[in-house]
Structure formats: C-alpha cells, structure tokens
Design an enzyme around this catalytic site. Sequence first.
Site, short mmCIF file in Angstrom:
data_model
loop_
_atom_site.label_atom_id
_atom_site.label_comp_id
_atom_site.label_asym_id
_atom_site.label_seq_id
_atom_site.Cartn_x
_atom_site.Cartn_y
_atom_site.Cartn_z
N LYS A 35 0.81 -1.21 0.00
CA LYS A 35 0.00 0.00 0.00
C LYS A 35 0.85 1.27 0.00
CE LYS A 35 -3.79 -2.36 2.34
NZ LYS A 35 -4.35 -2.83 1.12
N CYS A 36 2.00 1.20 -0.63
CA CYS A 36 2.95 2.30 -0.68
C CYS A 36 2.89 2.98 -2.05
CB CYS A 36 4.36 1.75 -0.43
SG CYS A 36 5.69 2.96 -0.53
N GLY A 37 3.23 4.24 -2.09
CA GLY A 37 3.29 4.95 -3.37
C GLY A 37 4.33 4.38 -4.31
N THR A 39 4.87 1.12 -4.65
CA THR A 39 4.51 -0.27 -4.96
C THR A 39 4.55 -0.54 -6.46
OG1 THR A 39 3.14 -0.36 -2.98
CG2 THR A 39 2.74 -2.06 -4.62
#
Length: 159
Positions: A35-37, A39
């Site tokens: 759920k990271c930018g 990803t």
Amino acid sequence: MSEFYNLTCKDGKGEDFSFEQYKGKVVLIFNSASKCGFTKQLDGLEELNKKYKEQGLVVVGFPSNQFAGQEPGSNEEIVTFCKLNYGVSFDMMDKIDVNGDNESPVYKYLKSQKSGLLGLKRVKWNFEKFLINKEGKVVSRYASTTTPASLEKDIEALL
C-alpha cells in the site's frame, strides 16, 4: 566465503531459506509494501527479473509493515497481491522488520555493509534496494526513489 551466504530467513511460506543458494548470483534485495506509493516499482523489478534471470540475477523482496502500516497483510495475502497485480515471479520472503529491536539479521547485515544517505544505517522507507555481487559483497544501496530501470547498468556490470 562472504558472510552474506551464511544468512538465513523464512520464505513467503514460512519455510527456512538459506542465502547459500545465491552463490555465484547477482542479488537485488528490497523491502516492499503493498500500500505504498512506490509499490508500482514491482512492475520494474519484475522486468529486471525477467530480463536478467537467465544471466544470473536474483530479485528478492522482503515485505515490511514498519512504514506507516503499509503492509498489513499476511504472507499469503502479500504473495497473492504481488502475483495478481504485478505478475511477480521472483521470491517474496517472510514479512520482517528492517529496523529496530526486531530487525531481520538479513537487514542488519545489509545495513552494516552499506549505509544510506548521510551515512544513515537505518532504512528510511519502503523499496530501498541493495545490490550484491557474485561474491556476496554488498556493492550498492539505493533510495526508495531510485527506479528499477535506473539499476540496469549497475546490474549489467556485475553480470
């Protein structure tokens, strides 16, 4: 023999895994979060894997939930997410801590070999990358903002 090959961890299925299997390979290790930018970098990491696997590159992801709770899933959920959304075929290991009292011995070793920006030992965020040569030496460390495509020249030089 490099200490790198003495490292062990758990794979994404919770089974014991020895880095001895990586002898003679170029290894790219990174810490991931679904759920990271950053990803979307999984696409580029998979491209590197496909392009250079036959030449001896191994790409290895270590999920971590240490940064803003961006990896809340179980190992099974993480592996499924990576395969379904990004076609990941490289190894995704057991979810770990990359900093702190419970940090993985793998990351303790990697950070001891290559510090980050301004000499920092700790991992700053998801998708920091470590490049290890065929002799098991950590040769480079890259910030989260470094794209997988920009690593190609360094990888090619080691292959």
